[in-house]
Design a protein around this motif. Structure first.
Motif: not given
Length: 386
Positions: A72-75, A114-121, A141-149, A168-170
Motif C-alpha cells: 500500500w505505501t508504494r501504491a 485477498t480481501r484486504h484493502a491495503d492489497n487492493h490499493c 485489470v484481470k487480477d484486481i477485477k477478479e479479487s473484487i468480484d 485504499m479501496a473505495m
C-alpha cells in the motif's frame, strides 16, 4: 463650491475604493502559486524518489523487513504519480508506473483471494494505466477485477475496519464501476463504506458531532487523548478526505449515494479550519496539540488535496477554503520540502499520533513513498487553482 468640492471628494473616494478593490483582488490572485512553481516542487520531490528507486519493481525494506513493492505505501505513491502525470504527462512517469505494474505481473499482495484493502490499493494505478493506454492490455485489470468480484460474490461488507482502508479501496470499486458501466460496484462500495461509517466498532467510526473519524474501534470513546478530547489522527482523517474526493470524482452524480458522499466530504472539511496550526499545517492529533504536537506533512497534504479539489470543482466555498489551502501549501513547500527533494516532517506508518515520533525536518520515516504520494496528490490540485 461646497457642492463641487463634495462631488470631487465623493469621486475621489469612489476612485480610491475602486483602486483599493482592484489591488486587493490582484493581491489575492498573486497568492496563488504559479503553475511552474507548483510543478517544480512536484518534480523535485519526485525526482529525488525516482533516483533513489531506479528499479520500480525492487522490494522495499521499510521497518527493516523486505516487502514486495506492490504494497500500500508504494501504491499510494503511484496514485500521486498518476495525478502528476495528468497535469504533466511525461513519458518517464508513465513508463516508471508501467514497469512497476509489469514487475508484479499486475498482481496483488495476497493474490486474488485477498480481501484486504491495503492489497487492493495497487489496483487504482493498474486500472488507470489500462485506460491511459487505450484498454489494450487486459492483463492489467484481470487480477484486481477478479479479487473484487470474489468479494462481491459474498454478503460480507465489514472488511474495512480502519479508516485508511477507505482510501485504499473505495476508488477501486468506483473505477471498476465506471470501467464496466456496472452499478453493482458502486452499490457494494457504498455498502462497505456505510458499514465502516455507521456500524464498525459498534456505532461506526464517524462522529457526526465533531464531523471527524476515529481511526478504528480502539479509539472510539471511552478512549481519550491526554487533554480529555477524542482522538482524531490527522493522516487517518486525511485518508477519508482522499477516499471521498476520489470516489466523488468517479461516481455518477445520479448514483443514489453521491449526495451522502458529498455531504460527508463537506462536513469533514468544515471541521478542519478551526484546528489548522498557525504555521499552516495540522498536528498529528487534531484535537490535542499537546499529544506529540508539531508539524506533520502527510495529513496536511491530504487536507490540501481535498480542499483544493473542492475549490476547483466549485463544490465548497472558495472564499473560506482558498486562504487555508494557500497557507498550508506554503508551509509544506517552505517547511517540509528540502532543496534536494527530500520530504521532512513525515510521520511514519502507524495508526495514532505517537507512532513514528518524534518527527523532524531531516528524519527519514520507515517508508517515504506514501508521503510523496500525498504531496503529489495535493500538488496536482493546487496546480489547477485559478
Amino acid at each position: 463650491m461646497k457642492y463641487n468640492s463634495l462631488l470631487s471628494f465623493i469621486a475621489a473616494g469612489v476612485l480610491l475604493t475602486s483602486c483599493g478593490s482592484q489591488k486587493s483582488t490582484t493581491a489575492s490572485n498573486e497568492k496563488i502559486p504559479a503553475k511552474k512553481d507548483v510543478l517544480e516542487v512536484m518534480e523535485r520531490t519526485n525526482n529525488y524518489f525516482m533516483q533513489k528507486w531506479p528499479d520500480p519493481g525492487a522490494p522495499t525494506f521499510g521497518g527493516g523487513k523486505e516487502r514486495s513493492s506492490n504494497l500500500w505505501t508504494r501504491a499510494v505513491y503511484y496514485e500521486g504519480l498518476m495525478a502528476m502525470y495528468a497535469v504533466d504527462p511525461k513519458k518517464e512517469y508513465h513508463d516508471y508506473a508501467v514497469n512497476w505494474g509489469e514487475s508484479h505481473k499486475w498482481g496483488l499482495r495476497g493474490g486474488i483471494e485477498t480481501r484486504h484493502a491495503d492489497n487492493h490499493c495497487a489496483g487504482q494505478t493498474y486500472i488507470d494505466l489500462y485506460e491511459i493506454d487505450g484498454k489494450k492490455n487486459p492483463e492489467r485489470v484481470k487480477d484486481i477485477k477478479e479479487s473484487i468480484d470474489r468479494m462481491m460474490a459474498t454478503d460480507k461488507v465489514d472488511d474495512w475496519t480502519w479508516i485508511d482502508a477507505l482510501q485504499m479501496a473505495m476508488p477501486v470499486y468506483a473505477k471498476l464501476g465506471k470501467l464496466y458501466n456496472d452499478p453493482k460496484y458502486y452499490e457494494r462500495n457504498y455498502e462497505m463504506y456505510a458499514y465502516t461509517k455507521n456500524k464498525q466498532g459498534v456505532n461506526g467510526l464517524y462522529n457526526p458531532v465533531d464531523k471527524l473519524w476515529w481511526r478504528d474501534k480502539d479509539f472510539v470513546p471511552p478512549y481519550k487523548e491526554p487533554n480529555g478530547q477524542d482522538c482524531y489522527w490527522s493522516r487517518g482523517d486525511g485518508w477519508v478526505v482522499a477516499a471521498l474526493v476520489r470516489t466523488l470524482d468517479i461516481t455518477p452524480k445520479s448514483d443514489p449515494h453521491y449526495a451522502e458522499y458529498l455531504q460527508d466530504y463537506k462536513d469533514l472539511l468544515s471541521a478542519l479550519p478551526a484546528i489548522q496550526r498557525t504555521d499552516g499545517l495540522w498536528n498529528a492529533s487534531l484535537h490535542d496539540p499537546t499529544n506529540f504536537g508539531g508539524k506533520e506533512m502527510t495529513g496536511s497534504a491530504l487536507f490540501v488535496y481535498g480542499m483544493a479539489y473542492g475549490i476547483n470543482k466549485g463544490i465548497i466555498d472558495r472564499k473560506v477554503y482558498l486562504p487555508i489551502v494557500l497557507k498550508a501549501w506554503d508551509a509544506i513547500v517552505k517547511d517540509c520540502v528540502q532543496p534536494n527533494g527530500f520530504l521532512g516532517w513525515v510521520q511514519g506508518t502507524g495508526k495514532e499520533p505517537k507512532d513514528g515520533q518524534p518527527l523532524s525536518v531531516s528524519k527519514e520515516p520507515d517508508f517515504e513513498d506514501y508521503g510523496l504520494g500525498c504531496l503529489l496528490l495535493a500538488g496536482s490540485e493546487v496546480y489547477k487553482l485559478k
